[in-house]
Scaffold this motif. Structure first.
Motif, PDB file in Angstrom:
ATOM      1  N   PRO A 137       1.362  -1.094   0.423  1.00 11.33           N
ATOM      2  CA  PRO A 137      -0.349  -0.119   0.182  1.00 11.33           C
ATOM      3  C   PRO A 137       1.030   1.123  -0.473  1.00 11.33           C
ATOM      4  O   PRO A 137       1.894   0.914   0.614  1.00 11.33           O
ATOM      5  CB  PRO A 137      -1.356  -0.028   1.308  1.00 11.33           C
ATOM      6  CG  PRO A 137      -0.022  -0.838   2.558  1.00 11.33           C
ATOM      7  CD  PRO A 137       0.940  -1.861   1.014  1.00 11.33           C
TER       8      PRO A 137
ATOM      9  N   THR B 248      -3.162   2.283  -5.657  1.00 12.27           N
ATOM     10  CA  THR B 248      -2.570   1.860  -4.309  1.00 12.27           C
ATOM     11  C   THR B 248      -2.679   2.772  -2.995  1.00 12.27           C
ATOM     12  O   THR B 248      -2.063   2.169  -1.901  1.00 12.27           O
ATOM     13  CB  THR B 248      -1.248   0.584  -4.400  1.00 12.27           C
ATOM     14  OG1 THR B 248      -0.227   1.548  -4.670  1.00 12.27           O
ATOM     15  CG2 THR B 248      -1.533  -0.069  -4.934  1.00 12.27           C
TER      16      THR B 248
ATOM     17  N   ILE C  29      -3.221   4.272   0.441  1.00 17.76           N
ATOM     18  CA  ILE C  29      -5.199   4.028   0.733  1.00 17.76           C
ATOM     19  C   ILE C  29      -5.220   5.486   1.803  1.00 17.76           C
ATOM     20  O   ILE C  29      -4.663   6.192   1.892  1.00 17.76           O
ATOM     21  CB  ILE C  29      -3.955   3.574   1.850  1.00 17.76           C
ATOM     22  CG1 ILE C  29      -3.865   2.043   1.189  1.00 17.76           C
ATOM     23  CG2 ILE C  29      -5.144   2.738   2.997  1.00 17.76           C
ATOM     24  CD1 ILE C  29      -4.575   0.831   0.137  1.00 17.76           C
TER      25      ILE C  29
END
Length: 440
Positions: free
Chosen positions: A185, A291, A293
């Motif tokens: 992440p 990716t 977050i």
């Protein structure tokens, strides 16, 4: 009507396999996370029994071990919320529940009963929530009598939109399958947009008045979507020199039918607004990685002031125009020094709109179409079905791809009385099937 009973077999905390280093102990959320409600979103995946790994305890052990490893990569998820903008990354961990139900998976999937979904969700059990001690990530593994399983994950909205959820799923499932290089992440947090001190008193939870509403599932096949597109395509091309999308035509139809239902109930037409959530990641300049977050979504609004605005082709054209305008102007406000003030201004403007237009009926839509959620394989194959249940607010529309990838499943919440009328709407039923079997 299925008579289903569930039993919780075990509950436990799962801590990260590696402790979070001291310099990462405090994680500051971004401004967009700060203003997100501290509720849990949920998603449930249903898997048929599988000859290779049918032992429930093996599956459970594999999931628990892989969660522990995944938490070390997604270390804020193993922490606890300190306030609306701060996570204490104290490794208190995620929470894992094992449960059983007394029916076969095929009995449930033949015609999913949403009143039974609570049996699969960890967040609907008061004892689980108390013992989980503020966990931001909860998982429940439920065994059916046939050996099939449901895996439900509940994830705090403070740190995750659906794109972030997908990154977590991809990472976790690849660890589960023993892959050596899981997706990692991008934990951007305050580096994207620092939280605002004047908002620090904002509640990290969301108080929602209990509303009497019901949820229904409507499925649009690829051929029916093609028919809908054909109805509006010529006019759409004339105005915009392009073609409407699957989501645009299905959403326009659902919105139109929902407003028609409202009119049947009240006896007169009233103005209506539709808010549609947009994934900002690729629309920012420079773009964010997929990716990343956090909550990188923002809604744009379409308004129909008069009944004639709800003709299908007009609606679809208006939706695309509003979307284009959002991409060309609004998306840019999230970057640069002026971003925090621009966001605060936009929030204030939205609040004022609602205060000044109390007669406007608002609908909200989010779409997970094109997110490869059906690829979620923990080592025993791909799911037969996945679903996310909204138990909080009415007048919502959520889209997901069908398993074949070319149809659309719509989950709708409406006032009980309106839904009874809505599901008899002839224009709707020309294109949609109400809650068909998952097995097609």
């Amino acid at each position: 009507m299925i008579k289903m009973k569930s039993e919780i077999v075990s509950r436990q905390t799962i801590r990260p396999c590696n402790p979070t280093p001291p310099y990462l102990k405090t994680f500051k959320l971004s401004l967009l996370d700060q203003i997100s409600p501290g509720i849990h979103g949920n998603m449930t995946f249903f898997y048929p029994s599988n000859e290779t790994t049918d032992d429930f305890s093996d599956k459970s052990k594999l999931l628990q071990d892989s969660i522990s490893k995944t938490l070390s990569l997604f270390y804020p998820l193993g922490g606890r919320l300190r306030d609306a903008a701060t996570i204490d990354c104290n490794d208190e961990g995620a929470f894992f529940v094992e449960a059983t139900v007394n029916i076969k998976l095929s009995e449930f999937l033949n015609q999913p009963d949403f009143n039974l979904m609570d049996h699969f969700l960890p967040t609907t059990d008061p004892e689980t929530m108390e013992l989980s001690n503020g966990a931001m990530f909860l998982v429940q593994l439920t065994r059916f009598t046939c050996g099939g399983v449901a895996i439900s994950l509940s994830l705090t909205h403070k740190l995750a939109d659906v794109s972030a959820l997908l990154t977590l799923l991809q990472s976790w499932s690849s660890v589960c399958r023993g892959l050596s290089d899981p997706v990692t992440p991008d934990l951007i947090g305050e580096k994207f947009l620092a939280p605002r001190d004047e908002l620090s008193a904002m509640s990290a939870s969301l108080n929602i008045e209990a509303e009497k509403f019901v949820l229904r599932r409507f499925v649009f096949s690829a051929s029916k979507i093609a028919e809908l597109k054909a109805k509006v395509d010529q006019e759409f091309q004339n105005v915009l020199q392009s073609h409407p999308s699957r989501v645009e035509v299905v959403l326009a139809l659902l919105w139109k039918c929902a407003v028609a239902t409202k009119k049947l109930k009240t006896g007169s037409f009233g103005p209506t607004a539709l808010f549609q959530a947009v994934n900002l990641r690729k629309r920012l300049s420079p773009p964010l990685p997929e990716t990343a977050i956090g909550n990188f979504i923002w809604p744009f609004m379409v308004i129909a002031h008069e009944e004639k605005d709800l003709e299908l082709d007009k609606l679809v054209i208006q939706m695309r125009k509003s979307f284009n305008e959002f991409n060309n102007t609004t998306a840019n406000m999230f970057r640069g020094e002026g971003a925090p003030l621009a966001i605060m201004g936009a929030l204030k403007e939205r609040g004022e709109f609602f205060r000044n237009n109390r007669e406007v009926t608002v609908y909200k839509c989010s779409s997970w179409c094109k997110f490869p959620l059906y690829d979620t394989d923990f080592g025993w194959g791909k799911p037969l079905w996945h679903v996310s249940i909204n138990k909080l607010v009415t007048n919502t529309i959520a889209f997901a791809d069908t398993r074949s990838g070319d149809g659309i499943e719509a989950l709708l919440t409406l006032d009980e009385e309106e839904m009874a009328l809505f599901e008899q709407n002839e224009e709707l039923l020309k294109y949609a099937t109400l809650n068909p079997s998952i097995y097609g």
